[in-house]
Scaffold this active site. Structure first.
Site, PDB file in Angstrom:
ATOM      1  CG  ASP A  91      -2.002   0.944   1.265  1.00  0.00           C
ATOM      2  OD1 ASP A  91      -2.483   1.308   0.176  1.00  0.00           O
ATOM      3  OD2 ASP A  91      -2.439   1.352   2.373  1.00  0.00           O
TER       4      ASP A  91
ATOM      5  CG  HIS B 231      -5.237   8.067   3.559  1.00  0.00           C
ATOM      6  ND1 HIS B 231      -4.473   8.660   2.586  1.00  0.00           N
ATOM      7  CD2 HIS B 231      -5.602   6.861   3.055  1.00  0.00           C
ATOM      8  CE1 HIS B 231      -4.374   7.832   1.546  1.00  0.00           C
ATOM      9  NE2 HIS B 231      -5.055   6.740   1.812  1.00  0.00           N
ATOM     10  N   GLY B 232      -7.632   8.418   7.403  1.00  0.00           N
ATOM     11  CA  GLY B 232      -7.897   8.754   8.803  1.00  0.00           C
ATOM     12  C   GLY B 232      -9.367   9.063   9.009  1.00  0.00           C
TER      13      GLY B 232
ATOM     14  N   GLY C 270      -9.179   5.454   1.969  1.00  0.00           N
ATOM     15  CA  GLY C 270      -9.724   6.286   3.049  1.00  0.00           C
ATOM     16  C   GLY C 270     -11.156   5.967   3.412  1.00  0.00           C
TER      17      GLY C 270
ATOM     18  CB  THR D 165      -8.204   4.970  10.593  1.00  0.00           C
ATOM     19  OG1 THR D 165      -7.221   5.526   9.715  1.00  0.00           O
ATOM     20  CG2 THR D 165      -8.221   5.737  11.891  1.00  0.00           C
TER      21      THR D 165
END
Ligand code: 13P
Length: 282
Positions: free
Chosen positions: A80, A178-179, A207, A231
């Site tokens: 990734d 992302h996150g 994401g 996440t």
């Protein structure tokens, strides 16, 4: 080990997505494959450069190979957000067959040149290549992209990008990051539709943590065939681990104190497999 070509084409043809879960160690790989096996779902186990630096490329490779032999479902190890050709080559030589080269932070022409080089290399090893066009906001490993620097994928450019690079799948930027999110993200479905109508290869949604289930399902119905989740798996694992250690201060056996954390993570893996509609496919 297998590459991700057949898996993604099968998903594309049958209207579901293959979930790609980020792993960090033996325990997280066990949770991912055991849950995918229970639900008969194909699964992609993804590792960022940070994961491989932490756990070792050879260790991760061996653990996933062992899992792939043990369970009768398709299991792919995927690199990734890799940026260094040396790292990609090291994994290809170990037997990894699925690669993401992320050169999205470079200029368009440089992105093409870098990706093309990786495609030439990876295809010699029968490995498939994913690349990103546009820039996702948020944090992945140590790379932080502010919202103002994020950039949506241009559909016309996507056609040119796929043609010039020869990639096998395309990661699109349509409003995810992302996150976690401060508020529910608004995905640009019109843009996704347009990209899907112009580009025939599988499309990837990065994401996905914190994106409402309905939005992910809609993205899948519009052509997303791989959904990346990191996440949202880390959070239950670390919460439960913390809770356990605080309530059992005398416990020092990792075989015991990680049990609840693994269970909590497995619940999220299950939820995400159902969201991707990838259960009972094999
Ligand atoms: P999240 O951490 O937001 O789930 O993103 C995962 C991802 O896109 C990995 O490439």
């Amino acid at each position: 080990m297998i590459n991700s070509k057949e898996l993604l084409l099968h998903a594309q043809k049958n209207g579901y997505a293959v979930p790609a879960f980020n792993c960090h160690n033996l325990e997280t790989i066990q949770v991912i494959v055991e849950t995918a096996n229970e639900l008969r779902s194909p699964v992609i186990i993804a590792g960022t450069p940070g994961t491989f630096d932490y756990a070792g490329r050879d260790y991760i490779q061996s653990i996933v190979e062992t899992a792939a032999k043990k369970y009768n479902i398709p299991i792919v190890l995927h690199l990734d957000h890799h940026t260094k050709i040396e790292d990609i080559e090291a994994s290809l030589k170990l037997g990894t067959k699925s690669v993401m080269i992320d050169a999205s932070h470079h200029s368009y022409d440089e992105n093409i040149a870098i990706v093309k080089k990786v495609v030439e290399l990876a295809h010699k090893f029968d490995a498939t290549v994913e690349a990103e066009l546009g820039i996702l906001g948020g944090q992945e490993d140590d790379l932080v992209v502010n919202e103002k620097d994020s950039k949506y994928t241009n559909p016309q450019q996507a056609v040119d990008f796929v043609k010039k690079t020869g990639i096998d799948s395309l990661a699109v930027a349509i409003g995810t990051a992302h996150g976690l999110y401060k508020e529910d993200p608004k995905l640009d479905f019109e843009r996704l539709k347009e990209i899907r109508s112009l580009v025939t290869i599988p499309l990837v949604l990065h994401g996905a943590s914190g994106v409402p289930e309905e939005a992910v399902k809609k993205a899948i119905s519009l052509g997303i065939t791989k959904v990346n989740i990191a996440t949202e798996l880390k959070i239950p694992f670390s919460h439960k681990l913390r809770e356990y250690l605080v309530t059992h201060p005398e416990e020092n056996d990792p075989r015991k104190y990680m049990k609840d954390a693994k269970k909590a993570m497995a619940e999220v893996v299950k939820e995400k497999i159902l969201m991707c509609m990838s259960q009972n496919r094999y």
